[in-house]
Design an enzyme around this catalytic site. Structure first.
Site, PDB file in Angstrom:
ATOM      1  N   HIS A 122      -7.256   8.200  -4.774  1.00 51.11           N
ATOM      2  CA  HIS A 122      -8.007   7.028  -4.314  1.00 51.11           C
ATOM      3  C   HIS A 122      -7.103   5.921  -3.775  1.00 51.11           C
ATOM      4  O   HIS A 122      -6.002   5.694  -4.259  1.00 51.11           O
ATOM      5  CB  HIS A 122      -8.884   6.479  -5.447  1.00 51.11           C
ATOM      6  CG  HIS A 122      -8.115   6.080  -6.668  1.00 51.11           C
ATOM      7  ND1 HIS A 122      -7.529   4.846  -6.823  1.00 51.11           N
ATOM      8  CD2 HIS A 122      -7.836   6.764  -7.802  1.00 51.11           C
ATOM      9  CE1 HIS A 122      -6.934   4.776  -7.995  1.00 51.11           C
ATOM     10  NE2 HIS A 122      -7.101   5.934  -8.619  1.00 51.11           N
ATOM     11  N   ASP A 123      -7.571   5.285  -2.718  1.00 50.53           N
ATOM     12  CA  ASP A 123      -6.929   4.109  -2.116  1.00 50.53           C
ATOM     13  C   ASP A 123      -5.580   4.411  -1.473  1.00 50.53           C
ATOM     14  O   ASP A 123      -4.812   3.495  -1.167  1.00 50.53           O
ATOM     15  CB  ASP A 123      -6.764   2.981  -3.141  1.00 50.53           C
ATOM     16  CG  ASP A 123      -8.086   2.566  -3.764  1.00 50.53           C
ATOM     17  OD1 ASP A 123      -8.920   1.986  -3.054  1.00 50.53           O
ATOM     18  OD2 ASP A 123      -8.301   2.842  -4.963  1.00 50.53           O
ATOM     19  N   GLY A 140      -3.190   7.548  -7.043  1.00 45.45           N
ATOM     20  CA  GLY A 140      -3.879   6.441  -6.388  1.00 45.45           C
ATOM     21  C   GLY A 140      -2.928   5.363  -5.900  1.00 45.45           C
ATOM     22  O   GLY A 140      -1.825   5.190  -6.418  1.00 45.45           O
TER      23      GLY A 140
END
Length: 263
Positions: A122-123, A140
């Site tokens: 994520h991100d 992440g």
């Protein structure tokens, strides 16, 4: 040309599908997905969530794109994955959407080649023209510049930044930042030198490359850390005027988790 969608594929009527898109058997395309023109999706591919896929991408079987992040703070928010053009995702790739705690989006540029079993958390922000070998894992919040090459079996910790043109050896564990055109490898990773081949391929002049190598060797031989070294103007004054060196120094100063140590 008309889209070629296998009769067993599940494509939401709410999804936006471009022109000349092929979707293979038993693939699943969710409600909020946008697929660009000329994209090829093999069998058993899942693309869900608020995911935007550009043109001419190629997803091989068992890839999972846009699923919820592996983050305990995530509560189903409509965060996103945005993918550029001309990327290749080989078998068993996974890309997770962003979280509210960061930028709410996982972003992948264009013209990247992801070999099998690559995970992008994520991100993550990943540039263009990168080559990522098999079984590489991005935690992440990782940031990766363009034209980065990463060897297989590499694991990259949260919040690490890999500067553009970096080269990472296989089976490495990356827990610190790697500056632009740096080469690094090992568990835990250490800086080995400058990616001279990458610089030559990108057309940099011999003079600029030689100065960057000299700067790196001077910094490496100093008793100071990389961050402390670039914060002493008198130590880097002789290298002024080289844009590559200026960019490397700027990246070192901005590092939040520190630069990988020298070998």
């Amino acid at each position: 040309m008309e889209n070629l969608i296998h009769e067993t594929a599940i494509v939401s009527p709410k999804a936006t599908i471009g022109k000349n898109v092929a979707i293979g058997a038993y693939s699943l395309i969710g409600d909020d997905v946008v697929i660009g023109d000329n994209t090829i999706i093999h069998h058993h591919v899942t693309i869900v969530g608020h995911t935007v896929v550009g043109k001419n991408n190629h997803f091989f079987q068992y890839s999972s794109i846009g699923e919820a992040p592996q983050d305990l703070s995530y509560k189903g928010e409509p965060t996103r994955v945005v993918i550029g053009d001309n990327n290749v995702f080989r078998e068993f790739n996974s890309v997770h959407r962003g979280t509210l705690k960061d930028r709410e989006e996982t972003t992948i540029g264009s013209d990247n080649f992801f070999m099998s079993y690559v995970h992008i958390g994520h991100d993550v922000v990943l540039g263009s023209n990168c080559i990522i070998a098999n079984s590489t894992n991005f935690a992440g919040h990782v940031k990766v510049g363009s034209r980065v090459i990463i060897g297989g079996g590499t694991n990259i910790s949260q919040f690490v930044s890999l500067g553009r043109g970096a080269y990472i050896g296989g089976a490495s564990a990356i827990d610190r930042d790697v500056p632009i055109f740096g080469t690094a490898y090992g568990n835990r990773c250490k800086l080995k030198g400058i990616n001279i081949i990458g610089l030559r391929r990108q057309g940099y002049e011999k003079k600029d490359i030689s100065e960057l190598v000299d700067f790196y060797r001077t910094m490496e031989s100093s008793p100071l850390s990389a961050r402390a070294f670039v914060d002493h103007p008198e130590l880097i004054e002789e290298f002024s005027g080289n844009a590559l060196i200026d960019e490397m120094c700027d990246g070192i100063r901005k590092s939040e988790i520190g630069i990988a140590p020298f070998i």
